[in-house]
Design a protein around this motif. Structure first.
Motif: not given
Length: 52
Positions: A3-18
């Motif tokens: 399972i791949r971890p979600p992509v994280e925004c490098p600015l706000c560190h929010d996990d993005l929806d798949r």
């Protein structure tokens, strides 16, 4: 099955929806100034040797 971890925004560190693309998140969530400041800080860090 891995399972791949979600992509994280490098600015706000929010996990993005798949189904959300990082580019769409950056353009839709962050201002041009915030994006520019991030690019400048990363460039300075690379030039100063702080990033590998």
């Amino acid at each position: 099955m891995a399972i791949r971890p979600p992509v994280e925004c490098p600015l706000c560190h929010d996990d993005l929806d798949r189904d959300q693309k990082l580019e769409d998140h950056l353009v839709g969530t962050h201002s041009k100034r915030t994006l520019a400041k991030f690019v400048v800080s990363e460039t300075v860090a690379m030039n100063d040797g702080d990033l590998v």
